[in-house]
Design an enzyme around this catalytic site. Structure first.
Site, short mmCIF file in Angstrom:
data_model
loop_
_atom_site.label_atom_id
_atom_site.label_comp_id
_atom_site.label_asym_id
_atom_site.label_seq_id
_atom_site.Cartn_x
_atom_site.Cartn_y
_atom_site.Cartn_z
N GLY A 1 7.42 -6.24 -3.60
CA GLY A 1 7.79 -7.42 -4.24
C GLY A 1 6.54 -8.26 -4.77
O GLY A 1 6.75 -8.90 -5.95
N GLY B 1 10.81 -3.22 -0.85
CA GLY B 1 11.56 -2.15 -0.10
C GLY B 1 11.45 -2.25 1.60
O GLY B 1 12.49 -1.96 2.00
N HIS B 2 10.44 -2.88 1.92
CA HIS B 2 10.41 -2.75 3.27
C HIS B 2 11.01 -3.71 3.80
O HIS B 2 10.94 -4.29 5.19
CB HIS B 2 8.64 -2.94 3.83
CG HIS B 2 8.05 -4.18 3.60
ND1 HIS B 2 7.73 -5.12 4.68
CD2 HIS B 2 7.80 -4.88 2.42
CE1 HIS B 2 7.33 -6.04 4.26
NE2 HIS B 2 7.04 -5.81 2.65
N CYS C 1 2.84 -13.97 7.58
CA CYS C 1 1.24 -13.88 7.15
C CYS C 1 0.59 -15.18 7.59
O CYS C 1 -0.85 -15.67 7.31
CB CYS C 1 1.22 -14.05 5.49
SG CYS C 1 2.60 -15.06 4.88
#
Length: 384
Positions: free
Chosen positions: A77, A206-207, A328
């Site tokens: 992303g 994807g993750h 994060c």
């Protein structure tokens, strides 16, 4: 289809990353073991790889309601967002240098925008209300003659609030401005049909979708050409140089296919609400819902534990995997940029914890989590 965790762990951090779905893992294996050709090669092994990439491209396109040639595979992303934001700025530099985004975007949007500012562009960061919602009227008020891009996330990663993207896209279309949405958190959880959203660009990771890390995709509406982020050979229709990671690509395709066939919305909402109700019953007014009560992701519960520090609560619950705000920012004991933009009071924001459920989450895990959190909050000293 079942995804299991270690018995001890209670994984409530699906917004940070998902386990690889068995179907995605199985799809990868032939391209990790037997088939190793370059998909750009014309020989048999190369054609086998190319067919696999083409199949995955169709699967991702189907999930997004797009055409296969509108899908560009990326490393994730972050790359997809950088590709759009920088690519549009380079392509449209003669027309204008103004970008509109929000104060609650993921760093994968905020930081490319900061980069553009250092290059002489102007970026407007529109505010949100205390539920994390963007008012489309605020977009209208910021549009200028030199505005070249509007980039608004589909759903917020910290509090789960879903934005009125269709309405904002209509505004962008009327003004002749390209529209981008970061759908990393929404894809696979709610509908992300690019025709209904009416966006020009859409990013997925994807993750967040039960595929491996290191793979993503970018939708670029047919007819739009922007400067590539990566320059090299003519991979991905000349839009993204670099040999495709075929195992990761086919895994993303398989994960997209599963997402189309499996609708867990009702189950996820039930688990999310079970957790919220249990915490409220156990802790009363010390639990404050963050984000929109209705227009939010079905799997996401963000709460503030009043007067506590979220990191201390999770430290007292070592079996629970969750995040204090975005993953994060999980080690930073301060009000996150998102909660600050929402004007959440510090005594609530410091205690913010994001719980996100997924395919592997069970009701017994939710009940165990409630009990552990109840005990932990009772042990953590209130801050003044």
């Amino acid at each position: 289809m079942c995804i299991t965790m270690k018995m001890k762990e209670i994984y409530l951090d699906y917004n940070a990353s998902t386990p690889v779905d068995p179907a995605a893992r199985a799809a990868m294996m032939p391209y990790l073991k037997e088939s190793f050709g370059n998909p750009s090669s014309s020989h048999t092994l190369g054609r086998t790889e190319r067919d696999a990439v083409d199949t995955a491209r169709r699967q991702v396109a189907d999930l997004l309601g797009a055409e296969p040639d509108e899908i560009v595979f990326t490393s994730g992303g972050t790359e997809a967002n950088n590709h759009v934001i920088k690519g549009v700025a380079w392509t449209k530099r003669e027309r204008g240098r103004h970008v509109i985004t929000t104060a609650i975007e993921h760093p994968a949007v905020i930081n490319p925008c900061r980069f553009l500012e250092r290059q002489g562009c102007e970026v407007t960061y529109v505010p949100v209300d205390n539920r994390g919602t963007v008012d489309p009227q605020s977009i209208i008020e910021e549009i200028r003659g030199d505005t070249i891009l509007i980039s608004i996330m589909h759903a917020n990663n910290e509090v789960g609030t879903v934005q009125p993207i269709e309405e904002i896209a209509d505004i962008a279309r009327e003004a002749g401005i390209w529209m981008h949405t970061d759908a990393a958190q929404s894809c696979g959880k709610i509908e992300t049909n690019v025709r209904k959203l009416d966006v020009d660009f859409l990013s997925i990771a994807g993750h967040k979708l039960y595929a491996p890390k290191g793979i993503g995709a970018l939708f670029i509406r047919k007819g739009i050409e922007i400067e590539p982020l990566h320059h090299g050979a003519g991979h991905e229709q000349g839009r993204r140089a670099g040999t495709e990671s075929v195992p990761a690509v086919v895994a993303l395709g398989a994960a997209a296919d599963v997402a189309m066939k499996v609708d867990e919305t009702e189950r996820l909402v039930r688990l999310r609400d079970r957790l919220h109700a249990g915490l409220c019953e156990a802790l009363g007014d010390d639990v404050v819902l963050l984000g929109h009560a209705e227009q939010r992701l079905p799997n996401t519960l963000a709460v503030g534990f009043r007067g506590r520090i979220g990191a201390e609560i999770l430290a007292a619950c070592p079996d629970i995997c969750a995040s204090t705000g975005a993953a994060c920012h999980s080690s930073v004991r301060k009000r996150s940029a998102v909660l600050e933009a929402m004007n959440i009071p510090e005594d609530i924001a410091f205690g913010a914890v994001r719980f996100s459920v997924g395919r592997g989450t069970t009701e017994p895990e939710i009940d165990r989590a409630i009990e552990q959190l109840r005990h932990a909050v009772g042990q953590v000293v209130k801050v003044s």
